[in-house]
Write a protein that holds these residues in place. Structure first.
Motif, PDB file in Angstrom:
ATOM      1  N   VAL A  35       6.852  17.654  33.640  1.00 49.07           N
ATOM      2  CA  VAL A  35       6.640  17.968  35.050  1.00 49.07           C
ATOM      3  C   VAL A  35       7.739  18.907  35.527  1.00 49.07           C
ATOM      4  N   ALA A  36       7.337  19.985  36.184  1.00 50.50           N
ATOM      5  CA  ALA A  36       8.296  20.888  36.803  1.00 50.50           C
ATOM      6  C   ALA A  36       8.693  20.313  38.145  1.00 50.50           C
ATOM      7  N   GLY A  37       9.919  19.864  38.258  1.00 49.48           N
ATOM      8  CA  GLY A  37      10.376  19.229  39.484  1.00 49.48           C
ATOM      9  C   GLY A  37      11.162  20.175  40.366  1.00 49.48           C
ATOM     10  N   PHE A  38      11.423  19.741  41.604  1.00 51.34           N
ATOM     11  CA  PHE A  38      12.188  20.548  42.555  1.00 51.34           C
ATOM     12  C   PHE A  38      13.132  19.639  43.320  1.00 51.34           C
ATOM     13  N   GLY A  39      14.365  20.033  43.351  1.00 47.33           N
ATOM     14  CA  GLY A  39      15.365  19.288  44.105  1.00 47.33           C
ATOM     15  C   GLY A  39      16.600  20.148  44.293  1.00 47.33           C
ATOM     16  N   MET A  40      17.342  19.844  45.344  1.00 39.93           N
ATOM     17  CA  MET A  40      18.541  20.604  45.650  1.00 39.93           C
ATOM     18  C   MET A  40      19.657  19.643  46.018  1.00 39.93           C
ATOM     19  N   THR A  41      20.862  20.130  45.990  1.00 37.53           N
ATOM     20  CA  THR A  41      21.982  19.316  46.445  1.00 37.53           C
ATOM     21  C   THR A  41      21.803  18.958  47.913  1.00 37.53           C
ATOM     22  N   GLU A  42      21.193  19.882  48.677  1.00 37.27           N
ATOM     23  CA  GLU A  42      21.027  19.660  50.114  1.00 37.27           C
ATOM     24  C   GLU A  42      19.942  18.627  50.443  1.00 37.27           C
ATOM     25  N   GLY A  43      19.098  18.279  49.479  1.00 40.64           N
ATOM     26  CA  GLY A  43      18.042  17.302  49.752  1.00 40.64           C
ATOM     27  C   GLY A  43      17.042  17.239  48.616  1.00 40.64           C
ATOM     28  N   VAL A  44      16.350  16.125  48.519  1.00 38.98           N
ATOM     29  CA  VAL A  44      15.319  15.929  47.495  1.00 38.98           C
ATOM     30  C   VAL A  44      14.123  15.230  48.132  1.00 38.98           C
ATOM     31  N   GLY A  45      13.017  15.203  47.385  1.00 39.74           N
ATOM     32  CA  GLY A  45      11.842  14.457  47.815  1.00 39.74           C
ATOM     33  C   GLY A  45      10.875  15.230  48.680  1.00 39.74           C
ATOM     34  N   ALA A  46      11.142  16.514  48.959  1.00 38.09           N
ATOM     35  CA  ALA A  46      10.258  17.281  49.839  1.00 38.09           C
ATOM     36  C   ALA A  46       8.985  17.719  49.140  1.00 38.09           C
ATOM     37  N   LEU A  47       9.048  17.935  47.833  1.00 40.05           N
ATOM     38  CA  LEU A  47       7.895  18.411  47.064  1.00 40.05           C
ATOM     39  C   LEU A  47       7.621  17.437  45.933  1.00 40.05           C
ATOM     40  N   GLY A  48       6.358  17.157  45.702  1.00 36.56           N
ATOM     41  CA  GLY A  48       5.973  16.243  44.630  1.00 36.56           C
ATOM     42  C   GLY A  48       4.502  16.393  44.311  1.00 36.56           C
ATOM     43  N   TYR A  49       4.018  15.525  43.437  1.00 39.66           N
ATOM     44  CA  TYR A  49       2.636  15.588  42.983  1.00 39.66           C
ATOM     45  C   TYR A  49       1.900  14.313  43.370  1.00 39.66           C
ATOM     46  N   PRO A  50       0.762  14.437  44.062  1.00 36.95           N
ATOM     47  CA  PRO A  50      -0.059  13.241  44.300  1.00 36.95           C
ATOM     48  C   PRO A  50      -0.552  12.677  42.973  1.00 36.95           C
ATOM     49  N   PRO A  51      -0.716  11.366  42.878  1.00 36.58           N
ATOM     50  CA  PRO A  51      -1.198  10.778  41.624  1.00 36.58           C
ATOM     51  C   PRO A  51      -2.512  11.368  41.152  1.00 36.58           C
ATOM     52  N   SER A  52      -3.396  11.740  42.111  1.00 36.96           N
ATOM     53  CA  SER A  52      -4.688  12.299  41.728  1.00 36.96           C
ATOM     54  C   SER A  52      -4.536  13.617  40.994  1.00 36.96           C
ATOM     55  N   VAL A  53      -3.465  14.348  41.307  1.00 37.07           N
ATOM     56  CA  VAL A  53      -3.231  15.635  40.630  1.00 37.07           C
ATOM     57  C   VAL A  53      -2.753  15.409  39.207  1.00 37.07           C
ATOM     58  N   LEU A  54      -1.806  14.469  39.034  1.00 38.09           N
ATOM     59  CA  LEU A  54      -1.236  14.246  37.717  1.00 38.09           C
ATOM     60  C   LEU A  54      -2.208  13.540  36.777  1.00 38.09           C
ATOM     61  N   GLU A  55      -3.204  12.860  37.331  1.00 40.06           N
ATOM     62  CA  GLU A  55      -4.187  12.230  36.461  1.00 40.06           C
ATOM     63  C   GLU A  55      -4.956  13.263  35.651  1.00 40.06           C
ATOM     64  N   GLU A  56      -5.050  14.458  36.176  1.00 38.47           N
ATOM     65  CA  GLU A  56      -5.754  15.531  35.480  1.00 38.47           C
ATOM     66  C   GLU A  56      -4.795  16.443  34.717  1.00 38.47           C
ATOM     67  N   GLY A  57      -3.526  16.044  34.619  1.00 34.52           N
ATOM     68  CA  GLY A  57      -2.531  16.894  33.973  1.00 34.52           C
ATOM     69  C   GLY A  57      -1.889  17.821  34.984  1.00 34.52           C
ATOM     70  N   MET A  58      -0.968  18.640  34.517  1.00 33.66           N
ATOM     71  CA  MET A  58      -0.277  19.549  35.425  1.00 33.66           C
ATOM     72  C   MET A  58      -1.244  20.570  36.027  1.00 33.66           C
ATOM     73  N   PRO A  59      -1.049  20.918  37.316  1.00 29.84           N
ATOM     74  CA  PRO A  59      -1.924  21.918  37.957  1.00 29.84           C
ATOM     75  C   PRO A  59      -1.818  23.275  37.266  1.00 29.84           C
ATOM     76  N   LYS A  60      -2.749  24.152  37.621  1.00 27.60           N
ATOM     77  CA  LYS A  60      -2.775  25.473  37.019  1.00 27.60           C
ATOM     78  C   LYS A  60      -1.560  26.280  37.454  1.00 27.60           C
TER      79      LYS A  60
END
Length: 945
Positions: free
Chosen positions: A692-717
């Protein structure tokens, strides 16, 4: 009765004469004597305090004894035989007793009752002999034996009744179980029916959604059409054309009709207005204006903005994160320190009555430290009690220079419990003699003025004392943080000289583990009333990389920031629910050093979910990480891109060592399809492992993520070759803006000056698919840097919503996925335009199977020129081949030309220059490349500086 019978003295005298033979006979066989006199002598002591009248008070029984007196006299000669018979009866009773012992608990009580009866037999036979009544003795003996047998039979009857009752209860229970199973089967049938109905409903809902989407699409196209026609200034022509004759629906449409058919999607049943608009659109002189207006309007209506919805509920204290995991299962393993002994600090946390639930193979459990949530809670309470005993003020700053280990974890928990601010730095920094590092250390003590400093040993304590003295001598009054209070804690024992120095140092190994007085029960537990947190309290301070050593950029995360980050992250459940790993059951590895935001945020997520955190080594070690993954059953990893490459290329790596891994979050730089494919190949993992390509910064985390329904089909295009980093999580707003087009009001008066200043903080949001700067609004992100540095990175819009400028170049596609495609500071700014190197890097890396970095080198003729840096030349390839591939990637006529292709070896480097957080140091690579190019004859290109 018996007490009034004669000849008692004679019988006592006769018994006295036979006392010695009786004892000898008893000793010879260890049982009852063979003569009746001896048997009587044996029973007399037990009869001393027994009332024989109570035994024979029944009148009927007394009459019966008198009637049988003559008969019993005749039996006197057979006394020895009767004794033998009694002995056999006793043996039978003993066998019966042994048989009863095989029964359950209640039958044992019957045996004990039988023993009491036997004792009573012995106790009342003695007085009969004492009074010289042989007949009473025999009668009492026989009656006692009969009573004993009767009591046993009666008890056996009771047991049989109880057994029947138990069997009846068991039968009833079995019947209830059968009924329950039938009800469960019926419920399962109902559940299947409900699932079938639900599936049908979902299908119906999907059809309805398709219809809704179709209607929305038509509505959007009509809106685009109407507004575009107005913008194209052809409203008059439309009104005139509307009165023209309308062709029959059976007629073939003209080209304009086909165009409108695409716009409306209504097939042959086009409304009257649609046909008139189609006819109007046929005017060639307005067609180009119309198309331009449609394109512009489509971009306007599809702006790159995302709203994740209302924020999820979150705790009101940082401690609530740990408490959530404790409440899930206090017996589950919370922490595994792979490198520390199993009994380390056992006196502080207590020994668990049973091993903590973990995924560690039992044969390896004694070789590492494993603490349950219950032990972590006890150790935290006691460490907090030590801070209270030493009167550490509220809201104090705790600064640590200690390695990864359980002490570091306990300090993190204790800081949350006691609501102190925690700052973690590395041991290497404290002992570094480099001028830049020395300035950083001086800044920490001068600016932060920590109340508590925790170090590894006495040598480190001496360094801290010197830094504190220097800070006091500097007399910096610019900071109002901290106080004159100080408590030093060394993980190792301290010498008497250090203790006597008056510098207020204590030892973790002795003063905390085994304090005097010992810990009380109250000090060994945690209650909710102990935590008095505040939303605006600074929980942690991190420092970003890449800034000047004299003034690090501090990132203060408040209680609100931390709680919101965990709530947003877990609400979306960024970690997919693999069916092979039921929650809570994840085991996460700390791959980074403990001063990084990732190394503190990732454990918080694990602990909130009731998972296990694994610390592989004292300091970073790839081999230790590999061994810990294998032996501890690690399921989740969050690491930087460069760290993942180190793992895959290590000499000790083997696919079997990571067979427990199910999810790998990769962050830190741009993640491409080619990179993930190469990593998957290097790791030797299949599709069962999710990268999974994740996103996070020292200034904050948790703003971007993947709904379970998306990951059930594998990584998005991907977008081109770049993988997405997720979409907006609950409580998050995201937008991509054009920093070159700020919205501003040209008219400025004293009355609207403040409003104008606010407008200047607004940026124009770009359409879907267009590149711009990523801005994020989430309570998980800080409000500003320490000491007000870089204020331009934070702003509020007209509605008062706070935003953070990430400095990342991003694109949002029509599905709402966010793609980070580069950093604004890394853009190559040539005289012919701007150039984002990410696409070129991804293309070359994928097709050449090499690591690539494209940087801009200053040039007085071209502004900047792109240079390609490779970790090595591709197999059977040359620098010229790379240059030609670069030219093919650039659009024709763009004017971009490649400066040169250089390898790390040519630059004198063995590996890429990276920060302690694992990120590529592009600015350092650029400086090295410039120095290298200055030593060469580069013909027409003259470098600045």
């Amino acid at each position: 009765m018996v007490s009034g019978r004669p000849n008692n003295d004679k019988r006592a005298h006769k018994r006295a004469r036979k006392e010695e033979p009786h004892e000898a006979a008893e000793d010879s066989d260890g049982a009852a004597a063979s003569s009746p006199e001896a048997l009587q002598d044996q029973l007399v002591p037990a009869m001393q305090e027994f009332d024989i009248n109570a035994i024979l008070k029944n009148n009927a029984l007394a009459a019966k004894v008198d009637d049988q007196a003559i008969t019993l006299q005749n039996q006197a000669t057979t006394l020895n035989g009767q004794a033998i018979i009694i002995k056999k009866q006793a043996n039978v009773l003993h066998r019966f007793e042994r048989k009863l012992e095989t029964f359950a608990e209640d039958p044992r009580a019957a045996v004990e009752t039988a023993n009491v009866v036997q004792d009573q037999i012995g106790r009342y036979v003695g007085p009969v002999e004492k009074h010289g009544n042989r007949l009473n003795f025999l009668e009492a003996k026989q009656e006692g034996s009969g009573n004993f047998m009767l009591a046993c039979l009666q008890r056996m009857g009771e047991f049989t009744s109880q057994l029947k009752a138990v069997r009846a209860e068991l039968a009833a229970t079995k019947q209830e179980l059968a009924t329950t199973q039938q009800e469960l089967a019926a419920t399962n049938i109902e559940l299947v029916e409900i699932n079938v109905a639900l599936a049908a409903t979902k299908k119906e809902l999907a059809v309805v959604n398709q219809h809704v989407n179709a209607i929305q699409t038509v509505a959007l196209r009509w809106a685009v059409l109407m507004i575009a026609l107005k913008k194209a200034n052809i409203a008059e022509e439309i009104s005139e054309a509307a009165w023209l004759d309308v062709p029959s629906p059976s007629h073939n449409y003209t080209m304009s009709g086909c165009f409108l058919h695409w716009i409306s999607g209504n097939g042959d049943n086009l409304p009257m207005m649609a046909v008139r608009l189609a006819m109007a659109a046929a005017f060639g002189k307005h067609l180009s204006q119309f198309s331009t207006a449609v394109t512009e309007l489509r971009y306007t209506l599809s702006s790159s903005e995302l709203d994740g919805g209302p924020p999820p509920p979150c705790g009101d204290s940082v401690w609530s994160i740990f408490q959530h995991g404790i409440d899930i299962d206090p017996e589950r393993a919370a922490l595994i320190s792979f490198w520390q002994p199993a009994n380390h600090l056992e006196a502080l946390v207590g020994k668990s009555p049973c091993p903590a639930k973990s995924m560690v193979d039992p044969k390896h459990q004694d070789s590492m430290l494993i603490w349950s949530y219950d032990q972590m809670q006890r150790g935290t309470a006691r460490l907090g009690a030590i801070l209270d005993r030493h009167n550490v003020p509220a809201d104090s700053m705790i600064l640590t220079f200690i390695p990864h280990g359980v002490e570091w974890s306990l300090v993190m928990w204790a800081a949350a419990l006691k609501c102190h601010t925690l700052v973690c730095r590395t041991v290497q920094l404290l002992h570094s003699s480099l001028p830049d590092d020395q300035q950083v250390k001086e800044y920490y003590f001068r600016r932060l003025r920590p109340a508590v400093v925790i170090v590894e040993d006495e040598e480190s304590a001496a360094i801290v004392d010197k830094l504190r003295q220097d800070a006091a001598a500097a007399g910096d009054q610019s900071s109002d943080s901290g106080s004159s209070f100080f408590l030093g804690i060394s993980l190792c024992p301290l010498s008497p000289a250090r203790r006597a120095s008056g510098s207020n140092w204590i030892s973790f190994a002795s003063d905390i583990v085994s304090p005097q007085p010992p810990f009380t029960d109250e000090e060994s537990s945690v209650s909710a009333q102990q935590v008095r947190d505040r939303p605006d309290r600074i929980s942690n301070i991190f420092f970003t990389s890449g800034t000047s050593a004299s003034q690090p950029k501090g990132v203060p995360r408040t209680t609100r920031n931390v709680c919101a980050a965990i709530a947003s992250h877990t609400a979306f459940s960024s970690s997919p629910r693999s069916p092979e790993i039921p929650r809570p059951g994840t085991v996460g590895l700390i791959f980074s050093v403990n001063m990084m935001a990732l190394s503190m945020t990732s454990p918080l997520i694990q602990w909130y979910n009731g998972g296990t955190v694994v610390i592989p080594s004292r300091v970073f070690s790839v081999s230790a990480n590999l061994e810990a993954i294998e032996r501890c059953g690690v399921t989740n990893m969050e690491l930087m891109r460069s760290q993942l490459v180190l793992l895959a290329k290590h000499k000790d790596f083997a696919p079997r060592k990571i067979r427990s891994i199910r999810v790998i979050f990769v962050s830190g730089e741009i993640i491409t399809v080619g990179y993930l494919e190469r990593v998957r190949e290097m790791l030797g993992v299949g599709e069962n492992v999710l990268l999974v390509a994740g996103f996070g910064m020292t200034e904050g985390v948790g703003a971007l993520g993947y709904p379970p329904s998306v990951l059930e089909e594998g990584m998005p295009k991907p977008l081109g070759d770049v993988m997405p980093v997720g979409t907006a999580t609950p409580g998050t707003r995201v937008k991509v803006v054009d920093v070159e087009k700020k919205v501003s009001d040209t008219t400025r008066t004293p009355q609207n000056e403040q409003a104008t200043a606010e407008k200047e903080k607004e940026w124009e949001v770009v359409p879907w698919g267009k590149q711009g700067e990523l801005h994020i609004s989430n309570e998980a992100y800080v409000d500003g840097y320490l000491d007000g540095l870089a204020p331009q990175m934070f702003y509020r819009d007209r509605k008062g919503t706070k935003w953070f400028r990430t400095g990342d170049l991003a694109v949002i596609d029509e599905s709402g996925m966010v793609f980070v495609v580069g950093r604004m500071k890394d853009i190559v700014k040539s005289s012919v335009g701007f150039f984002n190197p990410t696409a070129i890097e991804a293309f070359l890396a994928r097709h050449l199977s090499v690591e690539v970095c494209v940087i801009g080198i200053p040039s007085p003729m071209h502004g900047e020129m792109p240079y390609v840096i490779l970790d090595r030349l591709p197999e059977n390839g040359t620098a010229t081949d790379v240059s030609e591939m670069f030219s093919q990637m650039m659009p024709g006529g763009s004017g971009f030309s490649l400066g040169e292709v250089i390898t790390l070896k040519e630059l004198g480097l063995d590996t890429w220059p990276i920060t302690v957080t694992g990120k590529m140091q592009r600015h350092q690579l650029r400086e090295i490349a410039v120095a290298y190019l200055k030593t060469k004859d580069i013909s027409g290109y003259a470098l600045d500086g």
